[in-house]
Every structure is written in C-alpha cells, then in structure tokens.
Write an enzyme that holds these catalytic residues in place. Structure first.
Site, PDB file in Angstrom:
ATOM      1  N   PHE A 140       0.852  -1.197   0.000  1.00  0.00           N
ATOM      2  CA  PHE A 140       0.000   0.000   0.000  1.00  0.00           C
ATOM      3  C   PHE A 140       0.883   1.240   0.000  1.00  0.00           C
ATOM      4  O   PHE A 140       1.788   1.362   0.825  1.00  0.00           O
ATOM      5  CB  PHE A 140      -0.922   0.031   1.219  1.00  0.00           C
ATOM      6  CG  PHE A 140      -1.874   1.204   1.190  1.00  0.00           C
ATOM      7  CD1 PHE A 140      -3.024   1.156   0.410  1.00  0.00           C
ATOM      8  CD2 PHE A 140      -1.602   2.358   1.904  1.00  0.00           C
ATOM      9  CE1 PHE A 140      -3.894   2.247   0.350  1.00  0.00           C
ATOM     10  CE2 PHE A 140      -2.463   3.456   1.849  1.00  0.00           C
ATOM     11  CZ  PHE A 140      -3.616   3.392   1.070  1.00  0.00           C
ATOM     12  N   ASP A 225       9.097   2.626   1.599  1.00  0.00           N
ATOM     13  CA  ASP A 225       7.927   3.379   2.041  1.00  0.00           C
ATOM     14  C   ASP A 225       7.804   3.167   3.544  1.00  0.00           C
ATOM     15  O   ASP A 225       7.347   2.126   4.007  1.00  0.00           O
ATOM     16  CB  ASP A 225       6.679   2.880   1.300  1.00  0.00           C
ATOM     17  CG  ASP A 225       5.402   3.585   1.772  1.00  0.00           C
ATOM     18  OD1 ASP A 225       5.438   4.250   2.824  1.00  0.00           O
ATOM     19  OD2 ASP A 225       4.379   3.445   1.085  1.00  0.00           O
ATOM     20  N   LYS A 254       2.520  10.048   8.141  1.00  0.00           N
ATOM     21  CA  LYS A 254       1.796   9.629   9.343  1.00  0.00           C
ATOM     22  C   LYS A 254       2.352  10.202  10.650  1.00  0.00           C
ATOM     23  O   LYS A 254       2.072  11.331  10.981  1.00  0.00           O
ATOM     24  CB  LYS A 254       1.688   8.104   9.389  1.00  0.00           C
ATOM     25  CG  LYS A 254       0.735   7.568   8.301  1.00  0.00           C
ATOM     26  CD  LYS A 254       0.160   6.210   8.594  1.00  0.00           C
ATOM     27  CE  LYS A 254      -1.021   5.911   7.701  1.00  0.00           C
ATOM     28  NZ  LYS A 254      -0.715   5.122   6.507  1.00  0.00           N
TER      29      LYS A 254
HETATM   30  C1  LIG Z   1      -0.926   5.380   5.075  1.00  0.00           C
HETATM   31  C2  LIG Z   1       0.099   4.951   4.103  1.00  0.00           C
HETATM   32  C3  LIG Z   1       0.321   5.650   2.899  1.00  0.00           C
HETATM   33  C4  LIG Z   1      -0.550   6.804   2.462  1.00  0.00           C
HETATM   34  O1  LIG Z   1      -0.439   7.911   3.294  1.00  0.00           O
HETATM   35  P1  LIG Z   1      -1.534   9.076   3.185  1.00  0.00           P
HETATM   36  O2  LIG Z   1      -1.051  10.102   4.165  1.00  0.00           O
HETATM   37  O3  LIG Z   1      -2.851   8.476   3.535  1.00  0.00           O
HETATM   38  O4  LIG Z   1      -1.521   9.569   1.796  1.00  0.00           O
HETATM   39  C5  LIG Z   1       1.352   5.228   2.094  1.00  0.00           C
HETATM   40  N1  LIG Z   1       2.120   4.178   2.414  1.00  0.00           N
HETATM   41  C6  LIG Z   1       1.941   3.487   3.553  1.00  0.00           C
HETATM   42  C7  LIG Z   1       2.850   2.341   3.868  1.00  0.00           C
HETATM   43  C8  LIG Z   1       0.920   3.831   4.438  1.00  0.00           C
HETATM   44  O5  LIG Z   1       0.717   3.120   5.548  1.00  0.00           O
END
Ligand SMILES: *Cc1c(COP(=O)(O)O)cnc(C)c1O
Length: 405
Positions: A140, A225, A254
C-alpha cells in the site's frame, strides 16, 4: 461568534462523499490515549489515528509548537522558504541516511515524489526506456492514481480508467520472483519493510538484502515506504536502521506530524539534483505550521527513552494479547514490530476482523483492521501502562462477548 450546533452521524450521509463508513459516535476531544465523544463516553485509543498520533492526543510539546507558530506565520508557499521547514529538514538528515528533503502534505504525495524522482533520474541518466517500477502484491502506497496503481491491491486501483503504465507486481518476500522480473529496464523497486495495510506482514531479511543487491546490479533505486513504520513506530527512528539495508529514497508521513498533516521524501544529494527547479512542487509542502509541529514531534520521538519505551510497550501488548488468546483462542499469531502489531484471526474467526473492531468500538476501545483477518494495534508511542491495561481489560470483556454469541 460562530454558533456551534451539535451534529450527528446522519449528517455525514447527507453531506459527505460516501467513500468512508465512520463509526456512529463523533469524537469531541482527546488527551493522551483517551478520546471522549459528544456524549462524554470515553474510549481507549489503540488505533492512534492509524499510526499517526505517536505522542497521543494534544501532547503538550505539539500544542506548544502549534500555538507559538500560529501567532508568527502560517503560510508562504515555496516562493519563499521558512525557518521551521529548514530546521525540520536538517533534523531529518541527522536522524537518517538522507542528505535532501522534499516536503509534502501526506504519505501518498511523498511516494508520488519518490516515484517521479526515480523515473526522472532513470530517464536523465539511462534514457527513456528505463522506466519500469516493481512493487509488491498487498503493498500500500497511498490513494493518488499513480501511488494506488503501484500499491498491489486491484480493489483500490481498478475502475478509474487507464492506469499509469509499466508497473509490475510480484509476491512479497519472493526473491526468485523478483529476480526473474528485474532487468536493466527497471528504474526502481518500491516496498514497505513491513507490509502494514496488507496485513502486518514482516519482510524476510534475505529478501530485503536480495532486493538491495538486485537494485545495485540493475542500476535501479530502492525506495522504502516508511509512511507507517517510520518515526519511532518500530523502536528505531526509521525501521530500515534495524535491517542493515539503506534505501536510496525513503518516504515518511503519518507519525511525522503526530496528527498535523505532513509528509516528506528523503534522499541523497546526487539523486535530489535531478529534481531541478520546476520539475515538481506543492503549494503547502513545507508549510511553517506543519513543520513547526513536526519538528517538536521529531525532537520528542527521537529521545532514547521514547524509542526504548516502544519495545517495552510492545511487550505489554504481546503479553496481554497472548494471555487473552489463552482464554478465548481467537488468534493464530501475534505479529509485527514495535507498536505496529497484528493479531491474526484463526480459522474459526477468519474474515471477521471488522466484527472485532466494531464490537470494540461499542465497548469503548478503538482498534483497527489490516485486511479482513488481522486486528491491528497502532497506539501512541508514549501510551501509559495504565491506558494499556485499561484497554486490554476492555478487550477481554469484548472478546468474552464475541465468543459467547
Ligand atoms: C498510510 C500509508 C500511505 C498513504 O499515506 P496518506 O497520508 O494516507 O496519503 C502510504 N504508504 C503506507 C505504507 C501507508 O501506511
């Protein structure tokens, strides 16, 4: 004076785009790892705004930073730089491998910047043919059209017309599959060190090492990520520090702002040089309010006692969940790292993570799902022992009720 009137959940259906299905209760205030709704009901927060509220709600250092900055300067745009942004960027280079920082407002935008940089670098250095992106199923990376296409879940990316091209997905932790698709046309591999939304799935060290070596061999960049794993969540400031593998680009968001929207792409100087003036940008990225709050968060989270406290709290959760499992036999495994924990439902409870979350909400406990089979816990990194015990006591009661029907 603004007239405040009480709203209810029904209004959501009347005025909001229905892409969310929020709980019935509407939170009114929060302190530490407790939230109160409009009726004054109290909730213990083991969700932390999906791994965002790393210092709990309304932590004094965040309130102070926001208050002070709010009286000085709110917004400029990138026509000018500002002191909070420069100070935060400097700190991020001190706590990571990075030499350069690009600020965004979210994790998706940080990944969007990372992917665009990888493509631009490859085109500049090797020519237009080198543009293939390799990502992993169940990954994700956000909800912009590029990042959701790169994320490995078709349920999120299909149904919006033609997708950005040349993105390949292979199974996570499958080094042979990765080696098979990798070539000199690959410009980057993007991955989570621990797949979070996909079900709290840790990476295997051999796989991580292999991915790094394949990138080196094929002149491709490695993007980690760390939007969910970063900013202390796993017990080090970034999770890659525990792997021995250093990426070329890292995305973070986050917990970076502890609840104030901010994200960043971190990279080395030689790569950053490919993002020349005009190649990318953001109106709000590097906003002084966001950066002032994030600076306070980074200062607090990078304290050794906070980072060491994560491991201690992980143990409280693991022990508590194992004890409940002896009683109720619902989980096949408790997995994850630091305060990114997944309780995996066993065969008898398969597919019912959402039922657990909703039963918990009814009894004053906030938890999350990670897919349909995993109950996820991403609390504040400074949650107190008393809050953890109270939350686990509520979970005991909730599970007792669930198994009795
Ligand atoms: C939450 C998340 C995202 C997206 O972040 P947003 O601030 O919602 O755009 C991307 N990568 C990972 C691994 C995430 O947990």
């Amino acid at each position: 004076m603004i007239t405040e009137y009480k709203v209810n959940r029904k209004l959501f259906d009347e005025v909001m785009v229905p892409c969310y299905a929020p709980m019935t209760m509407i939170p009114d205030k929060g302190k530490g790892s407790r939230i109160w709704d409009q009726e004054g009901n109290e909730y213990i927060d083991f969700a932390g705004g999906i791994a965002v509220s790393c210092l709990g709600h309304c932590h004094p250092v965040m309130v102070k930073a926001l208050k002070e900055q709010s009286k000085k300067l709110w917004h400029l745009s990138n026509v000018m730089t500002n002191a909070p942004a420069l100070r935060l960027a400097k700190k991020l280079t001190e706590v990571s491998f990075a030499e350069r920082v690009f600020f965004t407002n979210s994790g998706a935008e940080a990944n969007e910047a990372a992917l665009k940089l990888a493509r631009r670098w490859a085109v500049d250095v090797y020519g237009p043919e080198k543009n293939e992106i390799i990502a992993f199923t169940q990954g994700f990376h956000g909800r912009t059209f590029f990042t959701v296409t790169v994320g490995g879940q078709e349920a999120y990316s299909d149904g919006f017309g033609p997708k950005p091209g040349n993105v390949i997905h292979v199974p996570y932790n499958d080094l042979d599959a990765l080696a098979t698709v990798m070539s000199d046309k690959t410009c980057t591999i993007i991955m989570e060190i621990l797949q979070s939304e996909g079900g709290i799935i840790p990476s295997n060290p051999v796989f991580l090492q292999g991915a790094r070596e394949l990138c080196n061999k094929n002149n491709a960049l490695l993007i980690f990520d760390e939007v969910q794993t970063g900013n202390g969540r796993t017990g080090t400031f970034y999770a890659y520090e525990q792997t021995g593998i250093v990426p070329d680009i890292l995305s973070t968001a986050k917990s970076l702002g502890g609840g104030f929207p901010i994200g960043a792409m971190l990279t080395r100087g030689a790569l950053a040089a490919h993002m020349k003036v005009g190649t990318h940008g953001s109106t709000y990225g590097g906003n002084p309010l966001a950066c002032a709050v994030a600076e306070a968060v980074v200062d607090e989270v990078s304290k050794p006692e906070v980072l060491m406290g994560v491991k201690e709290r992980e143990n409280w959760f693991r022990e508590g969940l194992e004890t409940l499992n002896v009683k109720y036999n619902m989980f096949s495994e408790i997995r994850g790292q630091g305060l990114l924990i997944g309780a995996v439902l066993n065969d008898a409870w398969k597919g019912r993570a959402r039922d657990v979350v909703s039963a918990a909400g009814d009894e004053g406990l906030l938890v999350l799902v990670a897919g349909i089979d995993v109950v996820r816990f991403t609390p504040s990194l400074v949650i107190t022992r008393e809050e953890v015990e109270e939350g686990l006591a509520r979970l005991d009661h909730i599970l007792a009720k669930l198994v009795s029907v």
